[in-house]
Structure formats: structure tokens, C-alpha cells
Design a protein around this motif. Structure first.
Motif, PDB file in Angstrom:
ATOM      1  N   LEU A   6      -4.990   9.031  -7.175  1.00 34.37           N
ATOM      2  CA  LEU A   6      -4.882   8.478  -5.823  1.00 34.37           C
ATOM      3  C   LEU A   6      -4.926   9.583  -4.775  1.00 34.37           C
ATOM      4  CD1 LEU A   6      -2.073   5.824  -6.425  1.00 34.37           C
ATOM      5  CD2 LEU A   6      -4.493   5.369  -6.071  1.00 34.37           C
TER       6      LEU A   6
ATOM      7  N   ILE B 152       0.830  -1.203   0.000  1.00 38.52           N
ATOM      8  CA  ILE B 152       0.000   0.000   0.000  1.00 38.52           C
ATOM      9  C   ILE B 152       0.865   1.254   0.000  1.00 38.52           C
ATOM     10  CG2 ILE B 152      -1.700   1.298   1.339  1.00 38.52           C
ATOM     11  CD1 ILE B 152      -2.748  -1.203  -0.096  1.00 38.52           C
TER      12      ILE B 152
ATOM     13  N   LEU C 177     -10.913   2.770  -7.869  1.00 38.74           N
ATOM     14  CA  LEU C 177     -10.934   3.043  -6.431  1.00 38.74           C
ATOM     15  C   LEU C 177     -12.372   3.061  -5.905  1.00 38.74           C
ATOM     16  CD1 LEU C 177      -8.241   5.863  -6.286  1.00 38.74           C
ATOM     17  CD2 LEU C 177      -8.028   3.585  -5.287  1.00 38.74           C
TER      18      LEU C 177
ATOM     19  N   ALA D 221      -7.731  10.421  -1.912  1.00 36.31           N
ATOM     20  CA  ALA D 221      -7.319  10.531  -0.511  1.00 36.31           C
ATOM     21  C   ALA D 221      -7.796  11.846   0.084  1.00 36.31           C
ATOM     22  CB  ALA D 221      -5.795  10.424  -0.399  1.00 36.31           C
TER      23      ALA D 221
ATOM     24  N   SER E 240      -5.899   0.607  -3.972  1.00 31.04           N
ATOM     25  CA  SER E 240      -4.860   1.544  -4.424  1.00 31.04           C
ATOM     26  C   SER E 240      -3.854   0.859  -5.335  1.00 31.04           C
ATOM     27  CB  SER E 240      -4.142   2.155  -3.209  1.00 31.04           C
ATOM     28  OG  SER E 240      -5.027   2.935  -2.445  1.00 31.04           O
TER      29      SER E 240
ATOM     30  N   PRO F  78       1.981   3.086  -3.844  1.00 28.53           N
ATOM     31  CA  PRO F  78       1.261   4.224  -4.446  1.00 28.53           C
ATOM     32  C   PRO F  78       1.229   5.452  -3.547  1.00 28.53           C
ATOM     33  CG  PRO F  78      -0.288   2.518  -3.752  1.00 28.53           C
ATOM     34  CD  PRO F  78       1.083   1.936  -3.640  1.00 28.53           C
ATOM     35  N   ASP F  79       1.073   5.251  -2.248  1.00 32.88           N
ATOM     36  CA  ASP F  79       1.014   6.399  -1.345  1.00 32.88           C
ATOM     37  C   ASP F  79       2.332   7.165  -1.336  1.00 32.88           C
ATOM     38  OD1 ASP F  79      -1.532   5.715  -0.736  1.00 32.88           O
ATOM     39  OD2 ASP F  79      -1.133   5.014   1.302  1.00 32.88           O
TER      40      ASP F  79
ATOM     41  N   ARG G 143     -14.176   0.069  -3.418  1.00 35.51           N
ATOM     42  CA  ARG G 143     -14.230   0.619  -2.054  1.00 35.51           C
ATOM     43  C   ARG G 143     -15.065  -0.240  -1.117  1.00 35.51           C
ATOM     44  NH1 ARG G 143     -16.137   6.713  -1.490  1.00 35.51           N
ATOM     45  NH2 ARG G 143     -13.988   7.040  -2.189  1.00 35.51           N
TER      46      ARG G 143
END
Length: 563
Positions: free
Chosen positions: A351, A31, A187, A355, A200, A34-35, A191
Motif C-alpha cells: 500500500l 480508507i 490496487l 502511495a 485499498s 490501511p493508510d 484503479r
């Protein structure tokens, strides 16, 4: 209770780490790809720096945190603030300025923790934090619209850039926009499924594959903006010649943002072994994580609400899940750097936009809105400041606004009540009279803070001794460990007014510290008809004693006047 107090057979710790924490660390690392990429892009530097952060920050921080399941990761708020802080530097110096900023953030956070400043977060009101975090989320969404649509607008702040973006819809790159919207659709579609945790990653991989398969050359990739180097950089001290007052101030502001968010995470997560959380120790841990990130070419990191929640959900049991996440991320950086460079920038923007939208808590906004003007105004002011001003400035405005609200609310919450005993023994409260009654005892109870403006508010509510004859006044001050200079001055002036009326003042329930303060101040001299009665372990004892003394004094005065 420390960790050693938890009974556990030898070897069970390591079996739990292998069974629970190592798999949880893998999920955290996946995770974080991508973050981390998206956060670094948001900060305006090479996206790979976000991956470097996701290697060293979880390892360095997780070993020290008191909140064992807290995940120290890149966050959009700190990335956005850091990006604004280095925006004025020339492009060639921007990365070095970022690393120096992150190192300074680590120093500030560690200093906050050593000084035990975690407790100061209680002075930042919920309405101010709601406005600030909502503003950061809104700025995040607006900031990422440009890479989502493939057009770079002009303007001094996000609102002006948004207007420019809307005015040039015809210049959007259709392929870029469709790829970004495809990531958003993935996304949204995943969800509410059981695969939500992987949404993600899927939204990162599938659109990237589509761009490669269909040869969409107009879509900007990470490699087009910043080529991804292979491996991890060696630790190095950033360029200290870039250090200046502006960068130091920005580092302090970013540290405050990370600290407040980290404290929020700490308050919401309990340790599996029952040991207590220590917000100040967590500040030190985040400081070490950022210092390591700055030395290894990273961006800011802090306690992440989303990744901590995910860490708990996937079954992590100790701090080793965070350490394992950093090790897994190291493997990803060493083995797959080429694939990372093929990710489209519009996907990272998608992304971050999702967020940002998810970070706007409409329930909290409605709650603050309905609470009243006292909560609504600071929320709106902080939100607006975040939209039009640099985030460090908005943070400063929020903190100052919080302190002003605290002082104003403390002063307004002061009230004085008259206590009287009913025939059945119950104590009755009533509003104080405008003037003191003559030849009678008036017992006053005080509620609220009596520092600064609160002391003056207290003074305004005291019954006026002018015109009274031989009034006796008992003021209960129980529970007040210290008396400010303003309150002592107010009591001194009031004692003089009572004395001029031929009366006597009794201060009941004072702590030893408060009584010592009065003695050191040189005011309220007992010879001027002021009696100080210290607090007793039994509630009401000193007040009852003061009332008895006042009654005896009044009786004595009556005998003198009527021999």
C-alpha cells in the motif's frame, strides 16, 4: 462572510449531516484503516498507533479547520520524517519518543498558526517543493521494499539499503513477495474501475485472507511485530525526560512538512458555504489534531491530499464528515482489533509503495525540468538531499535554498529603463545610457526588488554622472512602501555624484512611509540638490511635477550661464 450568513431553514443542517457527512465519514474511516496501519509501520512503531491517530486527529482537527472538507489524516511524508527522528532511540523508548515528538509537532503547528505564518509558504518555491515531495515518495518506496520481499537489508540510508537488497535477491521470502505483489495487482486492477475508492480496503482484506486460508507461516503479520491491544488508550502526557534539542528540531521540521502540505490542501479546496479559507487557522487545527494524537498514543497527522479529494468525491458537505470519520474509526478499533493484527506486513508495504509511486507527479517534474536551470537546480538538489540525508535536514536545505533563490532572483530581476514622451503622447521605454547627458532631464523607471542585492544591482545600472554638466535626474519610486538601508545608501551616493556634476536629483512617487524613512535616515539632504516628491493618487502626477521642476531648474541654470 461567516457560516451564519448562509441562509438555511432550521434542521436542514442536521439532515445534511446525516444524509451526506455521516456516510462520507464511514468511507473516510474505512480508507483510513490501511493508510493508518501502513503509516505507523512506516514510522517504525506499532501499526495500531496509526488507527488511534485516525480516531482523535480528524475529530480534534475537523472542529477547528477553516477548510471544512479538509481531511486530517496520517501522511507518508510526516510518518517517514517521524520515523527517522526516533530511529536513534532504543527500541523500548521509541514509542514514547514518538508520542512526545507528535505532541511537540502539535505545539509548533499551533504556534505557526497563531503567529499567522501560513503566508510564509509563498516563499517556498514550487521547484523546491516538487523536488522534496518527489524525494520523499522515492524514499518511501525504497524504505518499503524490505517488508515487501521479507528481507531486512543493512546500510546507513535508503540508497545503501537498496543496493544491499538487490545484492541478496536469493534471500527474499517467496510467499511474502507473492502476497505483496498480489496486493499491488489488486490496487492496479481496481484503479480505473468504479470501485477505485475501495481498492485499498480490498487489497488489505483479500491477501490477508489468503495468508490465513493457505497457512503461509513465513509471512510476517502485524501481530508478529507488535501485538494489537484492545480498545483506546487513556490520554497521557508523554515521557518528558526524552525531550532534547534533536527531538525539538525534528518536531519543528515535521511541523513544517505538515504545514506546507496542509496549506496546499487548503488552497485547492473551496468551502461549500462560500466562506474563505484561512491557512493560519488550518495550521492551528492541525496543531490541535497532533497534540491530541500525541496524548492518545498516535503518530503525526496533517491535511491529506488524497483523503480530502475522496471526501469531496463522496459528497461530504461540512466539517462533520471528518468528525464522523473519527467516530466510525473508534467503532472499528473497539470492535475489530483482533482482525487488524492478522494483516501481513507485506500488504502494508504494498500500500505504501503504491502511495509513493502515485505521489511522484511526472507531469510536474517535466514542467520544472523544461522551465530552465533556475528551477531545475533547486529541484534536483532538494531531491538528492532527501534521498541521502534525514528528512528534517533535507527540509532545512530546501528552505535555505528557497531563500537564497529568492534573494538571487530578486537581484537579477532588477532593471532600469529611461522614459521619454513621444510626439503622439505615448511614453517610450529604452535602455539607460552609460553616462548622463549634460543639461538634460533623464527620467528613470525601476523594476524589481530594491532590497539588499537588488539595490546594488540597481546601482550598477544607473547612468554615470561623471563627465556630465548640470544633469537633471528623475527616479520614479512609486509603489515602494519602504526603502531598505542599502537602497538609501545607494541613492545617497548617487546624489553626491550628481551634485559633483553640478546636477540635481529628483525622487518621485514616494509613499509617506518611504519619505519618512528618508527623513529619519539623515541622508539625501534637500540642500544637496535632492528633491523628494510624494506620490499622488493620479498616476504620473508626481513624475510630471518632477520633470517640470527639472526643466525649470535647467532653464534657470541656462540663464545664469548666459546672462
Amino acid at each position: 462572510m461567516g457560516e451564519a450568513a448562509v441562509p438555511m431553514r432550521p434542521g436542514r443542517d442536521w439532515r445534511s449531516i446525516v444524509r451526506k457527512d455521516v456516510p462520507a465519514g464511514l468511507v473516510n474511516a474505512v480508507i483510513s484503516v490501511p493508510d493508518g496501519l501502513a503509516s505507523a509501520a512506516l514510522a517504525g512503531v506499532n501499526p495500531v498507533y496509526g488507527l488511534y491517530t485516525s480516531v482523535v486527529a480528524p475529530i480534534g482537527g475537523s472542529l477547528l479547520v477553516s477548510t471544512q472538507l479538509m481531511q486530517i489524516a496520517t501522511t507518508s511524508a510526516s510518518a517517514l520524517a517521524a520515523g527517522q527522528a526516533i530511529a536513534a532511540y532504543p527500541g523500548a523508548q521509541r514509542a514514547e519518543a514518538m508520542f512526545l515528538l507528535v505532541l511537540m509537532v502539535g505545539v509548533f503547528l499551533a504556534l505557526f498558526g497563531v503567529l499567522r505564518l501560513g503566508r510564509l509558504s509563498r516563499f517556498v518555491s514550487h521547484s523546491v517543493m516538487t523536488g522534496f515531495l518527489s524525494g520523499v515518495a522515492a524514499v518511501l518506496v525504497m524504505d518499503q521494499l524490505a517488508p515487501l520481499v521479507g528481507y531486512q537489508p543493512s546500510g546507513g540510508n535508503e540508497l545503501v539499503q537498496l543496493a544491499d537488497l538487490v545484492a541478496h535477491v536469493g534471500r527474499f521470502d517467496i510467499a511474502t513477495l507473492l502476497v505483496g505483489l498480489g496486493a499491488i495487482a489488486i490496487l492496479l486492477g481496481m484503479r480505473r474501475t468504479r470501485f477505485a475508492a475501495a481498492a485499498s480496503l480490498v487489497a488489505l482484506v483479500l491477501p490477508s485472507l489468503a495468508v490465513a486460508v493457505f497457512g503461509l507461516g513465513s509471512v510476517t503479520l502485524i501481530d508478529d511485530v507488535s501485538p494489537i491491544p484492545r480498545g483506546m488508550p487513556s490520554p497521557a502526557l508523554p515521557n518528558l525526560t526524552l525531550l532534547g534539542p534533536q527531538l525539538v528540531g525534528a518536531a519543528a521540521a515535521v511541523a513544517v512538512i505538515i504545514g506546507i502540505q496542509g496549506i496546499g490542501v487548503s488552497q485547492g479546496v473551496r468551502n461549500p458555504d462560500g466562506t474563505p479559507n484561512d491557512a493560519s487557522k488550518d495550521l492551528v487545527a492541525q496543531g490541535v489534531a497532533n497534540a491530541a494524537s500525541g496524548l492518545f498514543s498516535g503518530i503525526p497527522a496533517g491535511g491529506s491530499v488524497g483523503q480530502t479529494a475522496l471526501n469531496v468525491a463522496v459528497g461530504a458537505r461540512s466539517r462533520w464528515a471528518g468528525v464522523a470519520g473519527g467516530v466510525w474509526m473508534l467503532a472499528i478499533v473497539l470492535i475489530f482489533p483482533g482482525l487488524v493484527g492478522q494483516v501481513p506486513m507485506t500488504v502494508l508495504a504494498a500500500l505504501m509503495i503504491m502511495a509513493g509511486v502515485g505521489a511522484i507527479d511526472m507531469g510536474e517534474l517535466r514542467s520544472v525540468w523544461r522551465t530552465g536551470i533556475g528551477a531545475l537546480l533547486p529541484m534536483v538538489a532538494t531531491f538528492a538531499a532527501t534521498l541521502v540525508l534525514p528528512i528534517p535536514v533535507a527540509v532545512g536545505i530546501g528552505v535555505v535554498l528557497t531563500l537564497l533563490l529568492f534573494v538571487v532572483s530578486s537581484a537579477n530581476d532588477v532593471s532600469v529603463r529611461v522614459l521619454s514622451r513621444e510626439p503622439d503622447g505615448r511614453i517610450h521605454e529604452s535602455d539607460p545610457p552609460a553616462s548622463l547627458p549634460s543639461r538634460a532631464t533623464t527620467v528613470l523607471e525601476v523594476y524589481g526588488s530594491l532590497f539588499f542585492a537588488g539595490a546594488r544591482r540597481f546601482e550598477e545600472q544607473l547612468p554615470d554622472p561623471a563627465g556630465a554638466v548640470q544633469p537633471a535626474v528623475v527616479i520614479r519610486l512609486r509603489g515602494r512602501q519602504r526603502l531598505g538601508a542599502t537602497l538609501i545608501e545607494v541613492l545617497d551616493i548617487y546624489s553626491e555624484a550628481v551634485e559633483r556634476a553640478g546636477g540635481r536629483l529628483y525622487l518621485a512617487g514616494l509613499s509617506e512611509d518611504a519619505a519618512s524613512q528618508l527623513q529619519r535616515s539623515g541622508k539625501l539632504d534637500p540642500d544637496r540638490r535632492v528633491d523628494i516628491l510624494r506620490a499622488d493618487d493620479a498616476l504620473g502626477t508626481s513624475t510630471a511635477r518632477a520633470v517640470d521642476m527639472a526643466s525649470a531648474w535647467l532653464a534657470n541654470q541656462h540663464r545664469r550661464n548666459d546672462p
